[in-house]
Design an enzyme around this catalytic site. Sequence first.
Site, short mmCIF file in Angstrom:
data_model
loop_
_atom_site.label_atom_id
_atom_site.label_comp_id
_atom_site.label_asym_id
_atom_site.label_seq_id
_atom_site.Cartn_x
_atom_site.Cartn_y
_atom_site.Cartn_z
N HIS A 1 -13.47 -55.62 -28.42
CA HIS A 1 -13.39 -55.33 -29.86
C HIS A 1 -12.35 -56.24 -30.52
CE1 HIS A 1 -13.97 -53.02 -33.46
NE2 HIS A 1 -12.66 -53.08 -33.64
N GLY B 1 -22.91 -65.04 -28.70
CA GLY B 1 -22.69 -65.09 -27.26
C GLY B 1 -21.61 -66.06 -26.81
C1 GAR Z 1 -16.62 -60.65 -30.69
O1 GAR Z 1 -15.58 -61.11 -31.51
C2 GAR Z 1 -16.46 -59.18 -30.38
O2 GAR Z 1 -15.12 -58.76 -30.35
C3 GAR Z 1 -17.20 -58.55 -31.54
O3 GAR Z 1 -18.32 -59.36 -31.74
C4 GAR Z 1 -17.96 -60.72 -31.44
C5 GAR Z 1 -19.07 -61.32 -30.62
O4 GAR Z 1 -18.88 -62.69 -30.52
N1 GAR Z 1 -17.56 -57.21 -31.22
C6 GAR Z 1 -17.53 -56.22 -32.12
O5 GAR Z 1 -17.22 -56.37 -33.29
C7 GAR Z 1 -17.92 -54.86 -31.56
N2 GAR Z 1 -17.55 -53.82 -32.48
P1 GAR Z 1 -19.78 -63.58 -29.54
O6 GAR Z 1 -21.24 -63.14 -29.77
O7 GAR Z 1 -19.55 -64.98 -29.99
O8 GAR Z 1 -19.32 -63.31 -28.14
#
Ligand code: GAR
Length: 205
Positions: A114, A17
């Site tokens: 993404h 998050g």
């Molecule tokens: C982010 O880097 C987002 O781009 C990726 O998950 C991470 C979440 O980080 N999403 C994907 O890979 C979707 N296919 P966070 O929980 O620290 O915000």
Amino acid sequence: MGELEPTILGVLISGTGTNLQAIIDASENGELPAKVGVVISSSSDAHGLIRAKVHDIPRFWVDRQAFGSNEEYDWEIVHKLKEFNVNLVVLAGYMRLVGEPILSAYPQAVINLHPSLLPSFPGAHGIPEALAAGVKVTGITIHFADQTYDTGPIILQRIVPVRQEDDEESLREKIRKTEHKFLPYAIKLWATGRLVVDGRRVKIL
Ligand code: GAR
């Protein structure tokens, strides 16, 4: 014409998050004409749920195991989003496909983040796959969600260079930094009515 009502965000997460935190911070700093109305996690131990708690934001873990189908699961999410008067749904590290119940309740109002320059490296492993492919630049994509993973109309993309010395961790760090800056910006574009979808292309007014 009255004042523009602030946009109420429903943020869907599955993990740490940090992007949720960036949105909360931008909202609290007054940089974003939007506030987080509810956080929904697909995972019980997502650290993002604790972030929401610290900021006194309503938060829920919706357990897929408690529902007979993906559709029922998505309906439960729609009910929660409606209960908190959400206008815009933000997928911030949400590692599930959003289905028809959510997409039709929120037409052109579900945006996904993404960690690659789509259409390259879609799916759950965008960062290691970019490294393995030896690309010299990768980046981030923020796009409207549609019925399949990582394919909807692109709102914005930003480049992140891949350095020779980068490993997965250092690249992930740079990508996250870029996401933290541009996800709140993309939300602001939506919230201020500056995005116009024309087929697959998104115009920014
Ligand atoms: C982010 O880097 C987002 O781009 C990726 O998950 C991470 C979440 O980080 N999403 C994907 O890979 C979707 N296919 P966070 O929980 O620290 O915000």
